[in-house]
Design an enzyme around this catalytic site. Structure first.
Site, mmCIF file in Angstrom:
data_model
loop_
_atom_site.group_PDB
_atom_site.id
_atom_site.type_symbol
_atom_site.label_atom_id
_atom_site.label_comp_id
_atom_site.label_asym_id
_atom_site.label_seq_id
_atom_site.Cartn_x
_atom_site.Cartn_y
_atom_site.Cartn_z
ATOM 1 N N CYS A 20 6.535 -56.670 -95.080
ATOM 2 C CA CYS A 20 6.098 -57.195 -93.786
ATOM 3 C C CYS A 20 7.337 -57.798 -93.157
ATOM 4 O O CYS A 20 7.815 -58.834 -93.610
ATOM 5 C CB CYS A 20 5.004 -58.252 -93.936
ATOM 6 S SG CYS A 20 4.656 -59.094 -92.369
ATOM 7 N N CYS B 264 6.458 -61.399 -91.137
ATOM 8 C CA CYS B 264 6.073 -62.642 -91.829
ATOM 9 C C CYS B 264 5.894 -62.315 -93.311
ATOM 10 O O CYS B 264 6.878 -62.029 -93.985
ATOM 11 C CB CYS B 264 4.840 -63.286 -91.201
ATOM 12 S SG CYS B 264 3.477 -62.194 -90.779
ATOM 13 N N SER B 265 4.663 -62.325 -93.796
ATOM 14 C CA SER B 265 4.466 -62.029 -95.215
ATOM 15 C C SER B 265 3.086 -61.421 -95.446
ATOM 16 O O SER B 265 2.420 -61.756 -96.423
ATOM 17 C CB SER B 265 4.631 -63.304 -96.047
ATOM 18 O OG SER B 265 3.762 -64.295 -95.532
ATOM 19 N N CYS B 266 2.627 -60.543 -94.537
ATOM 20 C CA CYS B 266 1.321 -59.895 -94.693
ATOM 21 C C CYS B 266 1.301 -59.135 -96.023
ATOM 22 O O CYS B 266 2.269 -58.425 -96.355
ATOM 23 C CB CYS B 266 1.049 -58.937 -93.541
ATOM 24 S SG CYS B 266 0.967 -59.782 -91.965
#
Lengths: 330, 104
Positions: free
Chosen positions: A234, A237-239
Site C-alpha cells: 500500500c 498508507c498501510s492497507c
C-alpha cells in the site's frame, strides 16, 4: 522519480528512491496495540472515519516521517478529536498529567551506604547511590500513549465507545486474526472447489467457511502460479487484510518498502530472499483503495495427503503478502 | 474530468478497455497515487461502487457512491527506466472520476 507537482503529500511515496528494507518484523509494544485498538474502535463507530484520520496525518507535512507509524496515527487521532471538539486542550493536558503520574515509579530512599558494605572477593566494598541509578531510569510510555489513554477515558465517559471495544480489538489482533488467512489457504490447498470459490469470490468463500469478517473492505484472492508471482503493497498508507492476517509487519508499513516495491519489485523480493525466474511475470498490487488482497501460495511439493493442520505449519504471513514462498518438502 | 458531484453511479468503462489516469493535482485526501497519474493502462475489473474517500475525509454528510476499478499497467509504461521484465505489471484501484478513455 515522479512529478513533484502532482505529489499529494508526504504519505504518497510510491516511486521514491529509498533505502534497503529492514525485512525483520519488530512486533508491537502494548501501547502500540492499545492505540491501534482505540483507533479501530473510533473508526468502527464512525466517530471519526479512517479517511479523516488519514487526511489529518497527511497534513503533518515534514513531520509525517519524523514520527514512527503508531505515533503518527495516534497524533492524528488526537488532532481529529480536538478538531471535532470531542475533547478540549484543557482536558487533554489534565488527562495526560493524570496518566503520566500513574507511570511514575516512586523513588525509594536507599539505605545508608555504610550499612550495605559487603565483601567482594573477600574485600570490604561500599556501594554509592550512583550504582543504583540505572535501575531507576526505566523509560515511561511515549507521549502519544498518554494522549490515547486520555481520549479513551473521555470517549468512554461520553459513552461513544467502551473500553471493552479496545480490549476486544487487542485480543483479536493478537490471537484471532493472524490465524484466519492461514486457515483459508490450507483449506484451499486441500479442497479444489473451495479454491475456485476463493479465487472467484473471496469474501463470500471466506464467510462460507465460518470466518466472520469485521472489515467492510472487499477481498480479492490472487493465486501464485508458475506464470505469475503476485505481491502486495500500500503506497499511500498501510492497507492490509487485517481481519485475515492481523497487523501488518514493520516492513510493510515502512517508507522503504512502500516506495520501492512498485518500481523495483524483483530487487525488493531478492532482499526477502525470493528469486523470481525471468520467465515469470511479477505483478504488484498497490492496495490503495477499498479492496484488500490475499495471496494464495502454491501448495508445496511433497505434501500430498497432509492434513490442514500439518500444512499450516508450512505457511507464514509473508507468503500471503507475496514477499516469500513456502518451501517444498523433499 | 474534475470531480463535479455529478459522476454517474453507473460504471462507464468495460473490462479490458484502455484508460489513462488523469494527470492533475489534487487537494485534500485522495487515493490516486502521483506515480500513476498520466499513465495508460487497461481496466482489469469493475470493483463495485464505493463512497468517494475525497468527500469522506472532509466529513461530507452524504458522500457520493461511485464506480471503482482495478486498472492494470505494464511496469515499463509507468517507469521509463524499469529494470525488470517487459511482462511485469502493476495493478491498483482508481475511482472513475480519475479515468479517461485512452488507446495505446
Amino acid at each position: 522519480m515522479h512529478d513533484e507537482v502532482l505529489k499529494m503529500g508526504p504519505h504518497d511515496v510510491g516511486g521514491e528512491k529509498y533505502l534497503q528494507i529492514d525485512t525483520e518484523d519488530h512486533g508491537m509494544t502494548y501501547w502500540e496495540k492499545f492505540s491501534n485498538g482505540l483507533r479501530i474502535a473510533v473508526s468502527a463507530k464512525k466517530i471519526i472515519t479512517l479517511d479523516e484520520l488519514r487526511l489529518t496525518a497527511e497534513k503533518f507535512g515534514d513531520e509525517y516521517f519524523q514520527m514512527e507509524y503508531f505515533e503518527r496515527n495516534g497524533k492524528a487521532l488526537t488532532h481529529a478529536c480536538l478538531n471535532k471538539k470531542l475533547l478540549t486542550d484543557k482536558e487533554l493536558i489534565a488527562g495526560k498529567k493524570r496518566h503520566k503520574e500513574n507511570f511514575t515509579i516512586p523513588m525509594i530512599e536507599l539505605p545508608d551506604p555504610k550499612s550495605i558494605i559487603h565483601l567482594h572477593d573477600g574485600e570490604p566494598h561500599t556501594h554509592s547511590r550512583d550504582d543504583f541509578q540505572e535501575d531507576e531510569k526505566g523509560e515511561g510510555p511515549p507521549d502519544y500513549f498518554l494522549e490515547m489513554l486520555t481520549i479513551a477515558d473521555i470517549l468512554t465517559e461520553k459513552k461513544l465507545i467502551k473500553m471493552e471495544d479496545i480490549f476486544l480489538k487487542i485480543e483479536q489482533f493478537d490471537n484471532q486474526f493472524p490465524t484466519r488467512g492461514i486457515d483459508v489457504v490450507t483449506r484451499a490447498w486441500v479442497d479444489n472447489s473451495f479454491r475456485d470459490f476463493l479465487i472467484n469470490d473471496a469474501k463470500n468463500a471466506i464467510i462460507d467457511i465460518g470466518i466472520k469478517l469485521e472489515s467492510f473492505a472487499d477481498i480479492i484472492c490472487m493465486p501464485q502460479s508458475d506464470k505469475t508471482h503476485h505481491l502486495v503493497v500500500c503506497t499511500l498508507c498501510s492497507c492490509y487484510p487485517r481481519a485475515l492476517l492481523g497487523m501488518p509487519p514493520s516492513w510493510y508499513k515502512s517508507r522503504s518498502y512502500r516506495s520501492r516495491v512498485v518500481y523495483e519489485p524483483r530487487k525488493v523480493l531478492e532482499e526477502f530472499g525470493t528469486i523470481i525466474p525471468d520467465s515469470v511475470e511479477v505483478k504488484v498490487h498497490d492496495s490503495n483503495a477499498d479492496m484488500r488482497y490475499l495471496i494464495l501460495p502454491q501448495r508445496p511439493k511433497g505434501t500430498e495427503g497432509w492434513s490442514e493442520s500439518a500444512l499450516s505449519a508450512l505457511i507464514s504471513r509473508d507468503h500471503l503478502v507475496g514477499v516469500r514462498l513456502p518451501k517444498n518438502v523433499i | 474530468m474534475l470531480y463535479d458531484n455529478k459522476t454517474s453511479s453507473f460504471p462507464c468503462f468495460d473490462k479490458d478497455s484502455g484508460i489513462r489516469v488523469a494527470k492533475r493535482s489534487s487537494e485534500g485526501h485522495c487515493r490516486t497515487p502521483a506515480y500513476i497519474r498520466g499513465k495508460i493502462g487497461v481496466i482489469e475489473r469493475y470493483c463495485g461502487n464505493f463512497p468517494n474517500p475525497e468527500q469522506i475525509a472532509i466529513c461530507h454528510p452524504k458522500p457520493d457512491i461511485i464506480p471503482l476499478y482495478r486498472c492494470r499497467f505494464y511496469q515499463k509504461d509507468i517507469w521509463s527506466h524499469y529494470t525488470g521484465n517487459d511482462c511485469d505489471t502493476l495493478e491498483l484501484e482508481i475511482f472513475e472520476h480519475w479515468l479517461e478513455p485512452a488507446t495505446f
